[in-house]
Design an enzyme around this catalytic site. Structure first.
Site, mmCIF file in Angstrom:
data_model
loop_
_atom_site.group_PDB
_atom_site.id
_atom_site.type_symbol
_atom_site.label_atom_id
_atom_site.label_comp_id
_atom_site.label_asym_id
_atom_site.label_seq_id
_atom_site.Cartn_x
_atom_site.Cartn_y
_atom_site.Cartn_z
ATOM 1 N N ASP A 22 1.169 0.139 -6.522
ATOM 2 C CA ASP A 22 1.495 -0.300 -5.161
ATOM 3 C C ASP A 22 0.466 -1.354 -4.734
ATOM 4 O O ASP A 22 -0.649 -1.377 -5.258
ATOM 5 C CB ASP A 22 1.442 0.938 -4.247
ATOM 6 N N ASP A 24 -0.434 -2.752 -1.010
ATOM 7 C CA ASP A 24 -1.256 -2.521 0.184
ATOM 8 C C ASP A 24 -1.813 -1.099 0.225
ATOM 9 O O ASP A 24 -1.075 -0.120 0.172
ATOM 10 C CB ASP A 24 -0.429 -2.799 1.443
HETATM 11 MG MG LIG Z 1 0.621 1.201 0.110
#
Ligand SMILES: [Mg+2]
Ligand SMILES: [Zn+2]
Length: 205
Positions: A22, A24
């Protein structure tokens, strides 16, 4: 040339395990919408984590929801600039991603074409499945690392294992909300580097 093509066609491609990451809160600092490249910062040990995967020959594949596009908070061009910044920061750290997969959609916000009920917005597994098709990945042998329950859910739906990192939203999610997670993590890691070490141990690397 012809022979090489034939050879290529006849050689069975053995799917490889990957580590899906992932963006962020996992690879980069969670700062809200990254609507300018200057807002993008790698977390302290992220380049090292990706480099570990590069050195081990395990594909490192970014899978990220960027509904800010559907919401009109930033354009696809801005996302491209942010992605170039991400690639450059990783390169400075001697690391590279083997694939970058983005969901720009939102089911109800904004306008078409980005407003849609897509199959790729995590927790749906579409980004992982697309990457698996493109890069010949073995999803069952793969690991998805993220800071939200939706990352774990996407991992499970794709048949992969899920690791929750305690960076980004992870610590709060784990401390206060784990009883309502739809899918439990297979492992909880301090950060991406710890998650990668765990994944590599599982792969015998
Ligand atoms: Mg995230
Ligand atoms: Zn999507």
């Amino acid at each position: 040339m012809r022979n090489r093509r034939l050879q290529h066609t006849l050689t069975p491609v053995v799917p490889r395990p990957a580590v899906f990451i992932d963006r962020d809160g996992t690879l980069t600092e969670e700062v809200g919408y990254v609507n300018h490249p200057s807002r993008l910062r790698l977390l302290p040990r992220s380049a090292r984590a990706v480099r570990r995967l590069n050195d081990a020959g395990i594909p490192a594949v970014l899978v990220t929801n960027q509904a800010g596009i559907a919401r009109g908070y930033f354009s696809a061009e801005v996302l491209d600039a942010v992605t170039r910044e991400l690639v450059a920061q990783l390169k400075d750290g001697g690391a590279h991603l083997d694939g970058i997969y983005v969901c720009p959609h939102h089911p109800s916000a904004g306008a078409p074409p980005y407003r849609m009920e897509c199959g790729c917005r995590k927790p749906k597994p579409g980004l992982l499945e697309r990457a698996a098709g493109d890069l010949a990945l073995d999803l069952k042998g793969s690991v998805m690392v993220g800071d939200k329950p939706s990352d774990l859910d996407a991992a499970a739906r794709a048949g992969a294992r899920g690791v929750l990192v305690l960076t980004g939203y992870g610590r709060g999610e784990w401390e206060y909300r784990r009883t309502v997670f739809p899918v439990a993590p297979d492992h909880v890691a301090e950060d991406l580097l710890d998650a990668v070490e765990w994944a590599l141990r599982g792969l015998g690397r």
